[in-house]
Design an enzyme around this catalytic site. Structure first.
Site, PDB file in Angstrom:
ATOM      1  N   GLU A   1     -30.254  -9.614  13.846  1.00  0.00           N
ATOM      2  CA  GLU A   1     -29.036 -10.009  13.585  1.00  0.00           C
ATOM      3  C   GLU A   1     -28.579 -11.187  14.310  1.00  0.00           C
ATOM      4  OE1 GLU A   1     -26.881  -9.664  11.097  1.00  0.00           O
ATOM      5  OE2 GLU A   1     -25.628  -8.013  11.352  1.00  0.00           O
TER       6      GLU A   1
ATOM      7  N   THR B   1     -20.577 -15.986   9.193  1.00  0.00           N
ATOM      8  CA  THR B   1     -20.022 -15.168  10.347  1.00  0.00           C
ATOM      9  C   THR B   1     -19.841 -15.779  11.696  1.00  0.00           C
ATOM     10  OG1 THR B   1     -21.156 -13.161   9.467  1.00  0.00           O
ATOM     11  CG2 THR B   1     -20.466 -12.972  11.749  1.00  0.00           C
TER      12      THR B   1
HETATM   13  N1  HSE Z   1     -18.017  -7.422  13.819  1.00  0.00           N
HETATM   14  C1  HSE Z   1     -18.666  -8.503  13.243  1.00  0.00           C
HETATM   15  C2  HSE Z   1     -17.461  -9.349  13.132  1.00  0.00           C
HETATM   16  C3  HSE Z   1     -19.043  -8.131  11.778  1.00  0.00           C
HETATM   17  O1  HSE Z   1     -16.503  -9.043  12.527  1.00  0.00           O
HETATM   18  O2  HSE Z   1     -17.855 -10.742  13.289  1.00  0.00           O
HETATM   19  C4  HSE Z   1     -19.748  -9.169  11.199  1.00  0.00           C
HETATM   20  O3  HSE Z   1     -20.491  -8.898   9.898  1.00  0.00           O
END
Ligand code: HSE
Length: 319
Positions: free
Chosen positions: A137, A189
């Site tokens: 990831e 992201t």
């Molecule tokens: N916790 C992460 C974010 C999840 O919000 O950036 C990304 O899917």
């Protein structure tokens, strides 16, 4: 987890996930029954990982095994198992939309990790696969485990670190149904993480801690309305990201009017997730959410789903 003899080929159904659950940035996530990726994996005599094909990604995902989260996780699990003389061929069928906040890269990583473990005797527990999935990831969307951990374990998972003993499966409240709407806008992201503040005022930290405490308590008591209320109390992440999510305010309002108890950004967005108590209500909510985007001239995909209790599921194809 039972130990089988080595399998020749397996298939893993790896679920979508809603990360953060509002204020629980990077530390809470929920696995969904749908949508999911399907990872087909075959044990072969040639060492290393090969990606044979990827279906359903519109040609967007890397075929290079060094760059795809599925093959990165697969290679790390092979290494963890100290397998040097055999390899794995992967086929990936994407059921999850890319860059949509539903944990697409995590699902593929988890599916491949679970598959490789199964091909070589299933000696590792689900939580033992966490470090490999987190590394995979991290290669594409940042180091966070709130998608991979629930995809591995199912239900709602609290993440306190990246080692196998640092993740805790919380009870999943009964009567939890989710309405999801994914507008047709891309929010990588990495971009959604880049807009977050590096430091937060003490008052916001106190607010955020109280929200997470309330949320975990509501989860433990199975109080879905209180859970949804706590999820909407985000003093840090949503305020910093809301400009990336078109229609958030309007969708939240439309969802509430049709019976949703609360609406949050799913992971890094742009998918929005509404908390409901039945799938019938969730269907109405999803329609209302889609109508908001239609008025804005944005096409959107809706989904109604429930939690996945077990996370990624394995099917042995050939022993
Ligand atoms: N916790 C992460 C974010 C999840 O919000 O950036 C990304 O899917």
């Amino acid at each position: 987890m039972p130990v089988f003899p080595m399998a020749r080929s397996v298939e893993v159904f790896a679920p979508a996930t809603v990360a953060n659950l509002g204020p629980g940035f990077d530390i809470l996530g929920l696995a969904l029954a749908e949508p999911y990726d399907v990872i087909y994996a075959e044990r072969v005599d040639e060492p290393g990982i090969v990606i044979d094909q990827i279906i359903g990604d519109g040609g967007k995902l890397p075929r290079d095994p060094k760059k795809n989260t599925a093959s990165i996780a697969a290679a790390l699990v092979l290494q963890q198992l100290m397998i040097q003389s055999s390899g794995v061929v992967l086929s990936i069928q994407k059921g999850l939309p890319l860059e949509s906040g539903l944990g697409s890269s995590a699902a593929s990583a988890v599916g491949a990790a679970v598959a490789v473990n199964a091909l070589f005797g299933n000696s590792l527990r689900r939580q033992d696969l966490l470090p490999a999935c987190v590394e995979a990831e991290a290669a594409v969307s940042g180091r966070h485990a709130d998608n991979v951990a629930p995809a591995l374990l199912g239900g709602i998972v609290l993440i306190t670190g990246f080692t196998p003993d640092a993740i805790y499966k919380l009870p999943t409240p009964a009567n939890l149904a989710l309405a999801l709407v994914t507008p047709d806008v891309s929010v990588p992201t990495a971009d959604a993480r880049a807009v977050l503040p590096k430091a937060i005022p003490l008052g916001n930290m106190i607010g955020q801690m109280s929200s997470v405490g309330l949320l975990v308590s509501a989860i433990h008591t199975g109080n879905v309305p209180l859970m949804a209320q706590a999820m909407e109390r985000d003093y840090v992440i949503e305020p910093a990201r809301q400009h990336l999510m078109p229609g958030l305010k309007e969708v939240r309002e439309a969802a509430r009017k049709t019976g949703a108890l609360g609406t949050v950004i799913s992971g890094a967005g742009p998918t929005l997730c509404s908390i409901c108590t039945t799938t019938n209500v969730a269907r109405r909510v999803a329609e209302a959410m889609e109508s908001v985007y239609a008025v804005m001239g944005i096409s959107a995909t809706t989904r109604v789903t429930v939690p996945s209790m077990d996370g990624a599921t394995l099917r042995i194809i050939e022993r």
